[in-house]
Design a protein around this motif. Structure first.
Motif, mmCIF file in Angstrom:
data_model
loop_
_atom_site.group_PDB
_atom_site.id
_atom_site.type_symbol
_atom_site.label_atom_id
_atom_site.label_comp_id
_atom_site.label_asym_id
_atom_site.label_seq_id
_atom_site.Cartn_x
_atom_site.Cartn_y
_atom_site.Cartn_z
ATOM 1 N N GLU A 1 1.023 7.600 -6.909
ATOM 2 C CA GLU A 1 0.104 8.377 -7.526
ATOM 3 C C GLU A 1 0.654 9.886 -7.406
ATOM 4 O O GLU A 1 -0.090 10.777 -7.952
ATOM 5 C CB GLU A 1 -1.243 8.104 -7.012
ATOM 6 N N ARG A 2 1.387 10.079 -6.485
ATOM 7 C CA ARG A 2 1.703 11.361 -6.109
ATOM 8 C C ARG A 2 3.331 11.963 -6.391
ATOM 9 O O ARG A 2 3.534 13.020 -6.417
ATOM 10 C CB ARG A 2 1.449 11.649 -4.777
ATOM 11 N N PRO B 1 0.670 -1.276 -0.028
ATOM 12 C CA PRO B 1 0.165 0.012 0.041
ATOM 13 C C PRO B 1 0.860 1.149 0.159
ATOM 14 O O PRO B 1 0.514 2.207 -0.678
ATOM 15 C CB PRO B 1 -0.799 -0.061 1.259
ATOM 16 N N GLU C 1 2.313 1.903 -3.459
ATOM 17 C CA GLU C 1 1.280 2.026 -4.508
ATOM 18 C C GLU C 1 0.632 3.500 -4.359
ATOM 19 O O GLU C 1 0.495 4.096 -5.231
ATOM 20 C CB GLU C 1 0.263 1.056 -4.377
ATOM 21 N N ALA C 2 0.414 4.139 -3.200
ATOM 22 C CA ALA C 2 -0.205 5.389 -2.833
ATOM 23 C C ALA C 2 0.846 6.549 -3.222
ATOM 24 O O ALA C 2 0.534 7.444 -3.857
ATOM 25 C CB ALA C 2 -0.566 5.457 -1.630
#
Length: 367
Positions: free
Chosen positions: A339-340, A332, A335-336
């Motif tokens: 995106e940023r 997690p 993966e998070a």
């Protein structure tokens, strides 16, 4: 405020001041004709090993080869697992698969985005042969905690320092802590060659000798006409080694320039743009300037319109890349972050005005 474009990395400028020295080195190599493995290679290997606080260095074709040669030299292959952070360039994973081993992806720490030592510890099983600690973005992993894991389980710690030439953790240089370290000298690296090149650095001189032989078609130490190891061809060109020796002399100064730019970024970035953290014991060399933003597509569009370069390191975590779905894990944090994350312009000769220009554009788009 200047409206001039800000390149992501201006290699022409980085190398421009060294042109005369490069040309003289090229002339020397042309004169002696030893284009592969000439005296320049041995000279650079000795200099780089000393720089890395290590006993030996072996020049090779590129950074991916360096990792493959380390794994092969250690006898890691089919039936073995190698723990790898999912946040890395795909070459780290390629090296594991090319020797026939299985990568075991683990998550990263949310502040530095480097390998999570607790996740690595939890991933160890009876087949685990090594942990590859990737010193990403120019910062070394938490050496204390990662070595605690590898020593507890009696497995190898391999450093992937492709982005970390000159980085330190608690005063110890990248290349000095693992059983062996793979370096890349791809042109855009902090210590970049005038082409593709890499090196293995180690404290184990016997391992270095074995790797050197593997990289030279498995030749016997007794005779170049005998081959007693299964080898391959991954040797350093003399002219590239000569250029690397020239550039190594100014590496610390160049890294200091990157640090100045990074500190200015940290001071001037808008609050909506969060820089990746640096561990208190780490002396990072800021290969890339990584931040996290919301609405990344909108931010990238604004940077494009302003003529500001940018990159993504990395948009797709390795465990989600289409070639590696058989190894998919649920990770997690990485993966998070994928995106940023956004990489801002970074160069050893970046000016204060350029950094301010980038921050001005970011303020305009993030509020």
């Amino acid at each position: 405020m200047s409206e001039q474009p800000v390149p992501f990395l201006d290699l022409a400028s980085v190398n421009g001041d060294l042109r005369a020295e490069y040309e003289a080195a090229f002339s020397t190599v042309l004169g002696h004709g030893k284009f592969i493995g000439g005296p320049e290679v041995g000279k650079f290997e000795a200099e780089f090993a000393e720089y890395c606080q290590a006993r030996a260095a072996v020049g090779c074709g590129n950074g991916t080869d360096a990792l493959e040669l380390i794994l092969k030299g250690l006898g890691i292959g089919p039936g073995d697992e190698v723990i790898v952070p999912a946040n890395t360039f795909i070459a780290t994973v390629e090296a594991v698969l090319y020797v026939g081993a299985r990568p075991r992806f683990v998550d990263v720490l949310p502040d530095t985005l480097l390998i999570d030592p607790d996740a690595a510890n939890a991933a160890v099983n009876k087949n685990t042969a090594a942990v590859i600690g990737v010193h990403l973005f120019g910062q070394m992993v938490d050496i204390d905690r990662v070595l605690e894991v590898t020593r507890r389980h009696g497995i190898a710690f391999i450093e992937d320092a492709a982005q970390a030439q000159g980085a330190e953790f608690d005063g110890k240089r990248a290349g000095s802590q693992g059983v062996a370290t793979g370096f890349s000298f791809y042109p855009g690296k902090n210590l970049g060659a005038l082409g593709d090149a890499g090196a293995v650095v180690t404290q184990d001189t016997e391992l270095a000798d074995k790797i050197r032989r593997i990289a030279d078609h498995g030749r016997s130490a007794e005779s170049r006409f005998l081959h007693d190891l299964v080898g391959r061809n991954s040797r350093m060109d003399s002219v590239l080694a000569a250029g690397l020796s020239i550039k190594l002399r100014g590496l610390d100064k160049a890294n200091a320039g990157r640090l100045r730019a990074w500190k200015q970024y940290v001071e001037e970035l808008p609050s909506a743009v969060r820089p990746v953290s640096t561990h208190p014991k780490a002396a990072a060399v800021h290969h890339v300037a990584v931040v996290e933003v919301e609405n990344r597509d909108k931010v990238c569009t604004a940077l494009d319109e302003a003529g500001v370069g940018w990159g993504l390191h990395y948009k797709t975590p390795c465990h989600l890349d289409s070639a590696y779905t058989q190894f998919t894990e649920s990770l997690p944090v990485v993966e998070a972050a994928a995106e940023r994350i956004l990489s801002l312009p970074m160069s050893p000769n970046m000016t204060e005005q350029q950094v301010s220009r980038v921050c001005e554009v970011l303020r305009g788009v993030t509020g």
